[in-house]
Design an enzyme around this catalytic site. Structure first.
Site, short mmCIF file in Angstrom:
data_model
loop_
_atom_site.label_atom_id
_atom_site.label_comp_id
_atom_site.label_asym_id
_atom_site.label_seq_id
_atom_site.Cartn_x
_atom_site.Cartn_y
_atom_site.Cartn_z
N LYS A 47 -61.65 3.80 -5.89
CA LYS A 47 -60.65 3.26 -4.97
C LYS A 47 -59.86 4.43 -4.40
O LYS A 47 -59.23 5.17 -5.14
CB LYS A 47 -59.71 2.30 -5.71
CG LYS A 47 -58.62 1.73 -4.85
CD LYS A 47 -57.74 0.77 -5.62
CE LYS A 47 -56.65 0.23 -4.75
NZ LYS A 47 -55.74 -0.63 -5.53
N CYS B 57 -48.74 0.82 -9.48
CA CYS B 57 -49.83 0.16 -10.22
C CYS B 57 -49.79 0.46 -11.72
O CYS B 57 -50.66 0.01 -12.47
CB CYS B 57 -51.17 0.60 -9.64
SG CYS B 57 -51.30 0.28 -7.87
N TYR C 128 -62.17 -10.40 3.81
CA TYR C 128 -61.29 -11.43 4.35
C TYR C 128 -62.03 -12.26 5.41
O TYR C 128 -61.52 -13.26 5.87
CB TYR C 128 -60.01 -10.79 4.91
CG TYR C 128 -59.29 -10.01 3.82
CD1 TYR C 128 -58.51 -10.68 2.88
CD2 TYR C 128 -59.45 -8.64 3.68
CE1 TYR C 128 -57.89 -9.99 1.84
CE2 TYR C 128 -58.85 -7.93 2.66
CZ TYR C 128 -58.07 -8.62 1.74
OH TYR C 128 -57.49 -7.94 0.71
N ARG D 81 -49.42 6.58 -3.75
CA ARG D 81 -50.37 6.37 -4.84
C ARG D 81 -51.31 7.57 -5.03
O ARG D 81 -52.39 7.46 -5.58
CB ARG D 81 -51.18 5.11 -4.57
CG ARG D 81 -50.37 3.84 -4.31
CD ARG D 81 -51.10 2.61 -4.82
NE ARG D 81 -50.68 1.35 -4.25
CZ ARG D 81 -49.56 0.69 -4.55
NH1 ARG D 81 -48.68 1.22 -5.40
NH2 ARG D 81 -49.29 -0.49 -4.02
N ARG E 118 -50.45 -4.89 1.69
CA ARG E 118 -49.14 -4.74 1.02
C ARG E 118 -48.14 -5.73 1.56
O ARG E 118 -47.22 -6.15 0.86
CB ARG E 118 -48.66 -3.30 1.14
CG ARG E 118 -49.60 -2.40 0.34
CD ARG E 118 -49.24 -0.95 0.40
NE ARG E 118 -50.29 -0.19 -0.27
CZ ARG E 118 -50.42 1.12 -0.20
NH1 ARG E 118 -49.55 1.82 0.50
NH2 ARG E 118 -51.39 1.73 -0.84
N GLU F 224 -65.78 9.05 -10.91
CA GLU F 224 -65.09 7.80 -11.24
C GLU F 224 -66.10 6.70 -11.57
O GLU F 224 -65.94 5.97 -12.55
CB GLU F 224 -64.20 7.34 -10.06
CG GLU F 224 -62.94 8.15 -9.84
CD GLU F 224 -61.84 7.83 -10.84
OE1 GLU F 224 -62.04 7.02 -11.76
OE2 GLU F 224 -60.74 8.42 -10.70
N CYS G 67 -53.79 -5.67 -12.02
CA CYS G 67 -53.00 -4.52 -11.58
C CYS G 67 -51.53 -4.85 -11.80
O CYS G 67 -51.18 -5.97 -12.16
CB CYS G 67 -53.27 -4.20 -10.12
SG CYS G 67 -52.69 -2.55 -9.66
N CYS H 180 -48.95 -3.60 -9.46
CA CYS H 180 -48.05 -3.34 -8.32
C CYS H 180 -47.38 -4.59 -7.75
O CYS H 180 -46.28 -4.51 -7.23
CB CYS H 180 -48.76 -2.55 -7.24
SG CYS H 180 -50.28 -3.29 -6.67
N LYS I 153 -64.24 1.30 -2.49
CA LYS I 153 -63.16 0.72 -1.68
C LYS I 153 -62.36 1.82 -1.00
O LYS I 153 -62.02 2.80 -1.68
CB LYS I 153 -62.26 -0.05 -2.65
CG LYS I 153 -61.06 -0.70 -2.05
CD LYS I 153 -60.29 -1.39 -3.14
CE LYS I 153 -59.04 -2.00 -2.59
NZ LYS I 153 -58.26 -2.64 -3.64
C1 PBG Z 1 -53.29 -3.15 -5.56
C2 PBG Z 1 -54.31 -3.41 -4.56
C3 PBG Z 1 -54.32 -2.96 -3.25
C4 PBG Z 1 -55.42 -3.53 -2.65
C5 PBG Z 1 -56.09 -4.28 -3.60
N1 PBG Z 1 -55.39 -4.18 -4.79
C6 PBG Z 1 -53.31 -2.17 -2.52
C7 PBG Z 1 -53.03 -0.78 -2.91
O1 PBG Z 1 -53.68 -0.17 -3.76
O2 PBG Z 1 -52.05 -0.27 -2.37
C8 PBG Z 1 -55.80 -3.36 -1.23
C9 PBG Z 1 -56.70 -4.38 -0.70
C10 PBG Z 1 -56.72 -4.48 0.77
O3 PBG Z 1 -56.16 -3.67 1.51
O4 PBG Z 1 -57.37 -5.43 1.24
N2 PBG Z 1 -53.69 -2.58 -6.72
#
Ligand code: PBG
Length: 326
Positions: free
Chosen positions: A196, A131, A314, A218, A206, A234, A121, A123, A249
């Protein structure tokens, strides 16, 4: 007096009977452990909003992967935090970038003893925190694809097993597959963040990965949380583009989509139990309002029951510990 015709309690009479009847299983083998690695860091830093999660310096990465692997967890998901950010996100595809260095070090020390996955990604690497690449006032899909493909190829050169695009650009799987194949990396697999959603459950992440958008949100690229059919489109699109593993996700509030994907498609499904899900449990446990271990176990089992084959969480390390014992 009438009696029940079916007595389901017969199958719940003892621990052994319940084990025999248990439909869903969960082992450390089902888990993928996220790992944050930060460039130029000297010692580990705690992530304020995610208790027990740390950003690691490169020097600590092999120790951490050793711990994860010894717990029976087969895979890690790497996220990098670079020192340099620019509009084009160049440090994301630098062959000497932080993620690439981490991948090659892990590969060197662990061979094929761990599945190395890496987030693809922009970001964390763009000064805008978006992103994709900005053109005018928009996030430009097709120039972002070129960059995402470059990131995947540079990670493949470093020795990654699986690239995991999370940018939600249209065509990202096809662009990455083509670039990998053109460079001879036909064995590198793609686990796409297929569905996502635009979610407030990402905010602790973040903080962990320094990737909040500097302006706007986003909403023009992530799926609205109101839309299930769109999520299935998707997933279907990614399958048509050659994805190896699809991801739903977040996980906990999106179990219907995991189940629907399981019903519709014959593809491995990953669920990403995101940072906000983790923070909710940790926060309540800290207050003594819930039992962290019991809740974690229930959440992970239920994500699997919905149809996930693997879970990015996590809680991977703490769950592996109690699962090894049970
Ligand atoms: C960024 C990304 C994000 C997460 C994984 N990859 C954040 C977003 O899209 O803002 C979130 C993962 C998490 O909250 O554990 N591309």
């Amino acid at each position: 007096m009438s009696f029940p015709t079916r007595r389901l309690r017969r199958l719940r009479t003892s621990e052994k009977m319940r084990e025999l009847i248990q439909e869903t299983t969960l082992t450390p083998r089902d888990l993928i452990c996220p790992v944050f690695v930060q460039e130029d860091l000297k010692t580990r830093i705690k992530v304020e909003s995610m208790s027990e999660i740390e950003r690691l310096p490169l020097d600590d990465i092999s120790d951490e992967v050793g711990t994860i692997s010894d717990l029976g967890i087969p895979s890690i998901m790497l996220f990098g935090i670079p020192t340099k950010k620019d509009e084009a996100g160049t440090s994301a595809f630098d062959d000497n970038g932080i993620v690439q260095k981490a991948i090659s070090q892990i590969r060197k020390n662990f061979g094929d003893k761990i599945v190395i996955m890496a987030d693809v990604c922009l970001c964390q690497f763009t000064s805008t925190g978006h992103c994709g690449i900005i053109k005018g006032d928009k996030i430009d899909n097709d120039s972002s694809l070129e960059t995402l493909a470059k990131i995947a190829v540079s990670q493949a050169k470093a020795g990654v097993d699986t690239v995991s695009p999370s940018a939600m650009m249209d065509g990202q799987v096809a662009a990455i597959r083509k670039a990998l194949d053109d460079e001879g990396f036909t064995d590198v697999s793609i686990m796409s963040h297929s569905a996502k959603h635009r979610s407030s459950f990402y905010s602790p992440f973040r903080d962990a990965a320094e990737c909040a958008p500097k302006f706007g949100d986003r909403k023009t690229y992530q799926v609205p949380f109101t839309n299930a059919r769109e999520a299935m489109m998707e997933v279907e699109t990614d399958i048509n583009e050659g994805v190896d593993i699809v991801m739903i996700k977040p996980a906990l509030a999106y179990l219907d989509l995991i189940a629907e994907t399981r019903r519709r498609f014959n593809v491995p499904i990953a669920a990403y139990s995101v940072s906000g899900e983790y923070a909710l449990v940790k926060g309540a446990a800290k207050q003594g309002w819930i039992n962290e271990k019991d809740i974690t176990e229930e959440i992970l089992y239920c994500i699997k029951r919905a149809g996930a084959d693997m879970i990015v969480t996590y809680f991977a390390k703490s769950a592996a510990k109690f699962l090894q014992k049970s």
